[in-house]
Design a protein around this motif. Structure first.
Motif, mmCIF file in Angstrom:
data_model
loop_
_atom_site.group_PDB
_atom_site.id
_atom_site.type_symbol
_atom_site.label_atom_id
_atom_site.label_comp_id
_atom_site.label_asym_id
_atom_site.label_seq_id
_atom_site.Cartn_x
_atom_site.Cartn_y
_atom_site.Cartn_z
ATOM 1 N N ALA A 236 33.855 -20.929 37.814
ATOM 2 C CA ALA A 236 34.775 -20.222 38.986
ATOM 3 C C ALA A 236 36.023 -19.687 37.695
ATOM 4 O O ALA A 236 36.750 -18.619 38.219
ATOM 5 C CB ALA A 236 35.550 -21.300 39.626
ATOM 6 N N CYS A 237 36.086 -20.271 36.936
ATOM 7 C CA CYS A 237 37.081 -19.895 35.912
ATOM 8 C C CYS A 237 36.852 -18.560 35.107
ATOM 9 O O CYS A 237 37.647 -17.886 35.029
ATOM 10 C CB CYS A 237 37.329 -20.943 34.878
ATOM 11 S SG CYS A 237 38.322 -22.509 35.346
ATOM 12 N N ILE A 238 35.582 -18.612 34.799
ATOM 13 C CA ILE A 238 35.165 -17.267 34.191
ATOM 14 C C ILE A 238 35.192 -16.172 35.288
ATOM 15 O O ILE A 238 35.743 -15.053 35.151
ATOM 16 C CB ILE A 238 33.677 -17.319 33.697
ATOM 17 C CG1 ILE A 238 33.508 -18.354 32.807
ATOM 18 C CG2 ILE A 238 32.945 -16.286 33.276
ATOM 19 C CD1 ILE A 238 32.064 -18.749 32.032
ATOM 20 N N GLY A 239 34.650 -16.360 36.626
ATOM 21 C CA GLY A 239 34.801 -15.279 37.385
ATOM 22 C C GLY A 239 36.185 -14.896 37.726
ATOM 23 O O GLY A 239 36.733 -13.553 38.076
ATOM 24 N N GLY A 240 37.038 -15.769 38.029
ATOM 25 C CA GLY A 240 38.499 -15.498 38.388
ATOM 26 C C GLY A 240 39.155 -14.658 37.404
ATOM 27 O O GLY A 240 39.969 -13.992 37.623
ATOM 28 N N ALA A 241 38.799 -14.923 36.161
ATOM 29 C CA ALA A 241 39.748 -14.334 34.928
ATOM 30 C C ALA A 241 38.994 -12.945 35.044
ATOM 31 O O ALA A 241 39.822 -12.063 34.775
ATOM 32 C CB ALA A 241 39.372 -15.144 33.559
ATOM 33 N N ALA A 242 37.810 -12.820 34.967
ATOM 34 C CA ALA A 242 37.239 -11.476 34.889
ATOM 35 C C ALA A 242 37.718 -10.593 36.086
ATOM 36 O O ALA A 242 38.107 -9.439 35.648
ATOM 37 C CB ALA A 242 35.607 -11.531 34.784
ATOM 38 N N GLN A 243 37.711 -10.886 37.193
ATOM 39 C CA GLN A 243 38.231 -10.162 38.220
ATOM 40 C C GLN A 243 39.804 -9.866 37.950
ATOM 41 O O GLN A 243 40.295 -8.716 38.401
ATOM 42 C CB GLN A 243 38.016 -10.817 39.535
ATOM 43 C CG GLN A 243 38.373 -9.846 40.928
ATOM 44 C CD GLN A 243 37.658 -8.600 40.835
ATOM 45 O OE1 GLN A 243 36.605 -8.562 40.031
ATOM 46 N NE2 GLN A 243 38.229 -7.552 41.696
ATOM 47 N N LEU A 244 40.529 -10.715 37.572
ATOM 48 C CA LEU A 244 41.858 -10.494 37.075
ATOM 49 C C LEU A 244 42.210 -9.382 35.936
ATOM 50 O O LEU A 244 43.372 -8.894 35.909
ATOM 51 C CB LEU A 244 42.519 -11.688 36.897
ATOM 52 C CG LEU A 244 42.980 -12.634 37.990
ATOM 53 C CD1 LEU A 244 43.777 -13.890 37.732
ATOM 54 C CD2 LEU A 244 43.765 -11.909 39.174
ATOM 55 N N VAL A 245 41.155 -9.282 35.246
ATOM 56 C CA VAL A 245 41.305 -8.268 34.189
ATOM 57 C C VAL A 245 41.394 -7.053 35.082
ATOM 58 O O VAL A 245 42.344 -5.876 34.462
ATOM 59 C CB VAL A 245 40.139 -8.227 33.343
ATOM 60 C CG1 VAL A 245 39.963 -6.718 32.586
ATOM 61 C CG2 VAL A 245 39.985 -9.369 32.514
ATOM 62 N N SER A 374 44.320 -21.877 35.727
ATOM 63 C CA SER A 374 45.574 -21.104 35.388
ATOM 64 C C SER A 374 45.025 -20.510 33.799
ATOM 65 O O SER A 374 45.611 -19.393 33.486
ATOM 66 C CB SER A 374 46.745 -21.607 35.422
ATOM 67 O OG SER A 374 47.943 -21.186 35.156
ATOM 68 N N LEU A 375 44.926 -21.361 33.000
ATOM 69 C CA LEU A 375 44.657 -20.864 31.640
ATOM 70 C C LEU A 375 43.781 -19.970 31.294
ATOM 71 O O LEU A 375 44.055 -18.942 30.649
ATOM 72 C CB LEU A 375 44.151 -22.219 30.759
ATOM 73 C CG LEU A 375 44.110 -22.023 29.187
ATOM 74 C CD1 LEU A 375 44.421 -23.401 28.557
ATOM 75 C CD2 LEU A 375 42.664 -21.490 28.870
ATOM 76 N N PHE A 376 42.578 -20.017 31.879
ATOM 77 C CA PHE A 376 41.427 -18.972 31.975
ATOM 78 C C PHE A 376 42.082 -17.693 32.743
ATOM 79 O O PHE A 376 41.930 -16.598 32.208
ATOM 80 C CB PHE A 376 40.234 -19.492 32.837
ATOM 81 C CG PHE A 376 39.317 -19.900 31.867
ATOM 82 C CD1 PHE A 376 38.228 -19.280 31.588
ATOM 83 C CD2 PHE A 376 39.465 -21.271 31.441
ATOM 84 C CE1 PHE A 376 37.036 -19.878 30.940
ATOM 85 C CE2 PHE A 376 38.358 -21.851 30.453
ATOM 86 C CZ PHE A 376 37.298 -21.227 30.463
ATOM 87 N N GLN A 377 42.596 -17.735 33.816
ATOM 88 C CA GLN A 377 43.131 -16.483 34.752
ATOM 89 C C GLN A 377 44.298 -15.746 33.494
ATOM 90 O O GLN A 377 44.365 -14.578 33.576
ATOM 91 C CB GLN A 377 43.447 -17.080 36.004
ATOM 92 C CG GLN A 377 42.700 -17.312 36.897
ATOM 93 C CD GLN A 377 42.842 -17.683 38.420
ATOM 94 O OE1 GLN A 377 44.150 -18.133 38.390
ATOM 95 N NE2 GLN A 377 42.093 -17.111 39.136
#
Length: 452
Positions: A236-245, A374-377
């Motif tokens: 979830a952290c990886i997916g959330g961060a990638a979409q926020l790029v 939050s850190l990942f995002q």
């Protein structure tokens, strides 16, 4: 006044009552608006700052990214303190700090000073999203969390809209420095009013988790174990961060794209870009509710829906920015219409990802667990997007940069599909159990998950 701990409620109900819950929600939403207003106002000022100081696109992107970097680096210690002390008082201190830092931006006289002031804005904002989300989640029943988390983080979009819109208007009349003064002051007033929000009593932890929550090093170990043991949290952290790029790149550079490519005046470019951000705010609420509904029978279905939406947003945005270069006949208004549609879909992960993470984290460390997300995002999503797009723009041009960055949606979709394999087992792993049966840290609660 401290309410009972969030795991002491009777069944799936409000922690103490509807009135207190909705007041806490309203105040937390209001501060989130000013959090992102102060953070995003810089993007509509890019043309003015670039003209005055002669900056590159990479330098301009860094003015956005530095806030997310400091938010990421400081978020875990702040959330740790909030979990073990007071959520409300922590939020009051954070809001005061970021508002004062925003006010200081109006007195900067060179790029280095402005970059440093923006970094301090991020220090003040660190942990607010995770602590605010934990406070809301603890006041409300679980059945409402997906939509409420979506609304909470959609308020970030509203703040971004106001920042993009007001920044250009204020700069056109009084200069870009004045914009920071206008938006920084109201946050100080809201910070004082937030003292009226009712906090919940700190949740007692087993000895293992209590030891982990006593220091930043312990919290870091908690985060590492949570990511390693809970596959859902990791993906979830990886997916959330990638979409926020994707989201952060579009939001940061769209005013400049409209100004450079279509010759729209800076203040009007900000107003048009604000429509895309507003569409994203609406989309995050809509897709949060859709994901909640999809997961009623089978929880993993909410992640499947989000994965599909990430791919849809990618297809729309790539067509919008790359279409003209490949001979696709498209008027400026038609192109903007596609960008607007993509903006509505691309925020689909905001609510569901936060709800999923909170679902698989122990109630006593919800803010700390949410700070991992939050850190990942912030570090790999919000900070990376403007820098990646800025670097690509310097090398290939802004249109090409904005055509490439939506491809990160593919990474997001793959991560969410992978998370479906472990989500339901991780949900079962954090169900309440008698204290005597709770194994010691690090194999407890949020850190314990069935094999994927």
């Amino acid at each position: 006044m401290h309410l009972p701990p969030p795991d002491a409620r009777a069944g799936d109900d409000y922690l103490v009552g509807r009135g207190a819950a909705w007041f806490a929600f309203a105040m937390t939403i209001a501060l989130m608006v000013f959090d992102y207003l102060d953070r995003q106002i810089i993007v509509s000022l890019f043309p003015h700052i670039k003209a005055e100081w002669g900056l590159s696109d990479s330098q301009l992107g860094a003015l956005v990214s530095v806030v997310s970097v400091t938010v990421a680096l400081c978020g875990l210690p702040v959330a740790l303190l909030a979990d073990r002390a007071s959520r409300v008082k922590s939020i009051v201190v954070m809001a005061t700090a970021w508002s004062l830092a925003t006010l200081s931006c109006m007195f900067t006289r060179n790029y280095g000073q402005l970059l440093a002031a923006r970094a301090v804005v991020g220090v003040g904002e660190a942990g607010y999203g995770s602590v605010g989300a934990a406070l809301i989640a603890s006041h409300f029943p679980a059945r409402l969390r997906g939509a409420l988390m979506a609304a909470f983080f959609a308020s970030a979009s509203v703040g971004s809209v106001l920042g993009v819109l007001l920044g250009g208007m204020i700069a056109a009349r009084w200069g870009w420095q004045a914009a920071f003064g206008v938006v920084g002051a109201p946050g100080l007033v809201l910070a004082l009013l937030y003292l009226k929000v009712r906090d919940y009593r700190t949740v007692a932890l087993d000895p293992g988790r209590e030891k982990a929550a006593q220091s930043t090093a312990g919290a870091a170990r908690f985060a590492a174990f949570a990511l390693l043991r809970s596959r859902t949290l990791l993906w979830a952290c990886i997916g959330g961060a990638a979409q926020l790029v994707v989201v952060s790149a579009i939001w940061s550079w769209l005013p400049s794209f409209l100004n450079r490519v279509h010759g729209v005046a800076a203040e009007n470019a900000g107003a048009r870009a604000a429509l895309v951000v507003l569409a994203g705010a609406a989309g995050s609420v809509v897709w949060g509710a859709v994901a909640d509904r999809a997961g009623r029978r089978q929880p993993r279905d909410k992640l499947r829906v989000v994965a599909g939406l990430c791919l849809l947003a990618m297809a729309i945005l790539v067509t919008a920015f790359a279409g003209p270069a490949f001979g696709l006949a498209m008027s400026p208004s038609a192109q903007f219409g596609l960008i607007l549609a993509g903006g509505f879909v691309m925020t689909c992960t905001v609510g569901p990802v936060s709800a999923v993470v909170i679902d698989v984290v122990h109630p006593g460390v919800r803010a700390t667990g949410a700070s991992v997300l939050s850190l990942f995002q912030n570090l790999f999503g919000l900070a990376a997007g403007p820098l990646i797009a800025g670097g690509l723009s310097d090398a290939l041009g802004l249109s090409t940069a904005l055509a490439i960055t939506p491809l990160f949606g593919i990474v997001a979709a793959l991560a969410f599909v992978r998370a479906t394999r472990s989500y339901e087992s991780d949900l079962r792993a954090v169900q309440p159990a008698p204290p005597a049966s709770d194994p010691p840290y690090p194999l407890a609660g949020a850190e314990r998950a069935a094999p994927a």
